[in-house]
Design a protein around this motif. Sequence first.
Motif, PDB file in Angstrom:
ATOM      1  N   VAL A 298      45.552  54.618  42.923  1.00 38.02           N
ATOM      2  CA  VAL A 298      45.336  53.596  41.700  1.00 38.02           C
ATOM      3  C   VAL A 298      46.702  52.487  41.909  1.00 38.02           C
ATOM      4  O   VAL A 298      46.372  51.379  41.658  1.00 38.02           O
ATOM      5  N   PHE A 299      47.759  52.845  42.527  1.00 37.21           N
ATOM      6  CA  PHE A 299      48.942  51.753  42.356  1.00 37.21           C
ATOM      7  C   PHE A 299      48.541  50.936  43.571  1.00 37.21           C
ATOM      8  O   PHE A 299      48.782  49.778  43.247  1.00 37.21           O
ATOM      9  N   SER A 300      47.796  51.349  44.680  1.00 43.03           N
ATOM     10  CA  SER A 300      47.591  50.396  45.615  1.00 43.03           C
ATOM     11  C   SER A 300      46.305  49.515  45.298  1.00 43.03           C
ATOM     12  O   SER A 300      46.547  48.391  45.392  1.00 43.03           O
ATOM     13  N   LEU A 301      45.361  50.111  44.437  1.00 38.22           N
ATOM     14  CA  LEU A 301      44.451  49.343  43.919  1.00 38.22           C
ATOM     15  C   LEU A 301      44.851  48.125  42.937  1.00 38.22           C
ATOM     16  O   LEU A 301      44.628  46.779  43.084  1.00 38.22           O
ATOM     17  N   ILE A 302      45.961  48.438  42.261  1.00 36.56           N
ATOM     18  CA  ILE A 302      46.551  47.736  41.128  1.00 36.56           C
ATOM     19  C   ILE A 302      47.527  46.535  41.889  1.00 36.56           C
ATOM     20  O   ILE A 302      47.223  45.257  41.701  1.00 36.56           O
ATOM     21  N   GLY A 303      48.046  46.964  42.936  1.00 34.91           N
ATOM     22  CA  GLY A 303      48.927  46.336  43.609  1.00 34.91           C
ATOM     23  C   GLY A 303      48.284  45.027  44.771  1.00 34.91           C
ATOM     24  O   GLY A 303      49.318  44.441  45.306  1.00 34.91           O
ATOM     25  N   MET A 304      47.261  45.288  45.081  1.00 27.23           N
ATOM     26  CA  MET A 304      46.563  44.529  45.826  1.00 27.23           C
ATOM     27  C   MET A 304      45.494  43.773  45.233  1.00 27.23           C
ATOM     28  O   MET A 304      45.349  42.387  45.599  1.00 27.23           O
ATOM     29  N   ILE A 305      44.444  44.321  44.535  1.00 28.30           N
ATOM     30  CA  ILE A 305      43.400  43.369  43.861  1.00 28.30           C
ATOM     31  C   ILE A 305      43.949  42.731  42.590  1.00 28.30           C
ATOM     32  O   ILE A 305      43.613  41.669  42.590  1.00 28.30           O
ATOM     33  N   GLY A 306      45.048  43.110  42.084  1.00 29.59           N
ATOM     34  CA  GLY A 306      45.530  42.476  40.737  1.00 29.59           C
ATOM     35  C   GLY A 306      46.138  40.965  41.294  1.00 29.59           C
ATOM     36  O   GLY A 306      45.718  40.025  41.052  1.00 29.59           O
ATOM     37  N   PRO A 307      46.993  41.132  42.457  1.00 28.08           N
ATOM     38  CA  PRO A 307      47.522  39.842  43.246  1.00 28.08           C
ATOM     39  C   PRO A 307      46.270  39.065  43.609  1.00 28.08           C
ATOM     40  O   PRO A 307      46.323  37.928  43.631  1.00 28.08           O
ATOM     41  N   ALA A 308      45.260  39.715  44.176  1.00 26.71           N
ATOM     42  CA  ALA A 308      44.126  38.813  44.699  1.00 26.71           C
ATOM     43  C   ALA A 308      43.482  37.759  43.609  1.00 26.71           C
ATOM     44  O   ALA A 308      43.204  36.780  43.770  1.00 26.71           O
ATOM     45  N   ILE A 309      43.406  38.448  42.588  1.00 27.19           N
ATOM     46  CA  ILE A 309      42.615  37.774  41.277  1.00 27.19           C
ATOM     47  C   ILE A 309      43.741  36.792  40.951  1.00 27.19           C
ATOM     48  O   ILE A 309      43.016  35.488  40.597  1.00 27.19           O
ATOM     49  N   PHE A 310      44.726  36.758  40.553  1.00 23.70           N
ATOM     50  CA  PHE A 310      45.605  35.798  39.919  1.00 23.70           C
ATOM     51  C   PHE A 310      46.048  34.650  41.296  1.00 23.70           C
ATOM     52  O   PHE A 310      46.246  33.598  40.948  1.00 23.70           O
ATOM     53  N   LEU A 311      45.962  35.354  42.549  1.00 29.83           N
ATOM     54  CA  LEU A 311      46.078  34.180  43.544  1.00 29.83           C
ATOM     55  C   LEU A 311      44.895  33.210  43.751  1.00 29.83           C
ATOM     56  O   LEU A 311      45.226  31.885  43.752  1.00 29.83           O
TER      57      LEU A 311
END
Length: 495
Positions: free
Chosen positions: A366-379
């Motif tokens: 879960v922490f990896s999903l938040i820490g990788m997909i979240g940045p992708a969306i905002f980038l």
Amino acid sequence: MKSPVSDLAPSDGEEGSDRTPLLQRAPRAETAPVCCSARYNLAFLSFFGFFVLYSLRVNLSVALVDMVDSNTTAKDNRTSYECAEHSAPIKVLHNQTGKKYRWDAETQGWILGSFFYGYIITQIPGGYVASRSGGKLLLGFGIFATAIFTLFTPLAADFGVGALVALRALEGLGEGVTYPAMHAMWSSWAPPLERSKLLSISYAGAQLGTVVSLPLSGVICYYMNWTYVFYFFGIVGIIWFILWICLVSDTPETHKTITPHEKEYILSSLKNQLSSQKSVPWIPMLKSLPLWAIVVAHFSYNWTFYTLLTLLPTYMKEVLRFNIQENGFLSAVPYLGCWLCMILSGQAADNLRARWNFSTLWVRRVFSLIGMIGPAIFLVAAGFIGCDYSLAVAFLTISTTLGGFCSSGFSINHLDIAPSYAGILLGITNTFATIPGMIGPIIARSLTPENTIGEWQTVFCIAAAINVFGAIFFTLFAKGEVQNWAISDHQGHRN
């Protein structure tokens, strides 16, 4: 209260969650106090160590602007005029006493990139040496050597480009052993249910080092001259080294001031998780899919991290057109958010495991999903909002901030699957994860010849796609328990 998620996984030692019999059979001593404890003292000292490490790494990026003759780089100016000038330049007397060099853009690229050619070489050897003889001296002398080489940067620049490139490569060699050495130390110091907190504190120093060194290097260049950037951070590194050698031990058994209660707590919590075999199980290790899940995630995350670390100042200056005084501080803001997120996510991850009984695997995923997909969306969002300066900075800050969740995700999963070989595993994953630092910025620059917003949208979308792929791959193939090949008494057997 127990998470329903942890009940979904089978109890098999190779395929299940982290609730393996190995961990359950280990006697658990009463938790030792946090205040003034040896393990948290280690966390804070290593925090300042990585603060120094990243200060030594990124200061050249800022100082190089002042080291190069502006007449040489005028023809390389790629400022985009799609966006209006953000604000009028602040008129402050700029110190010009530092020597100038006639280095074109290609030469500057070689100087900045040479660090990674040394850095990639010592990852796996550093992990191996640390696993055999301990990480204290390896980490200490790695940072000490980098600090000494930093002090000689002005002298190397005077000798010529070749000498400076060689010096930066030597700095990379010194820094290359640090992360594997630190992971090896934590394999002996970090109780399983405190790993997220301790390691997030430790490695968050890198983010704060970036936050402080970017603007501080700019201030030193502006009011003094660029040579003092290297003298200042080099001396700080030497001071840290003295404290490290005097106050730190490789293991709880050899620590001079640790309390008997804390020593027993750490040793009992790690019982049955460490291997006694003398040889490294290279073949089973390299065939382990959970290890390759970390490799892919680490590579993907670092693609975005290194691209932004290297090119975010360029994007703000040439595309969003912030003036030079604002640029240093605004370039550092995203890493301040990441630092805070790393600290808080480490606390949250261990609370989910210890108090709410969520499995280690669930937390890492879960922490990896938040820490990788979240940045992708905002980038991606940052690339499509045009010249809205405040929104662009906000999206880039949120993107980098959310990346801090990965510190309690894949970043410490090495310790979950093979504590005895965590340094070697990190050496392997960090070797692959250094490649984006070498090729990512080059690809990004080749995709932005005119520095238009459309070109940068392509750069951000590629980085986001790589991030999402890494997150999915890790989620599918990661594990949260000690693997059979990592424990001598259980090799070839299933629990």
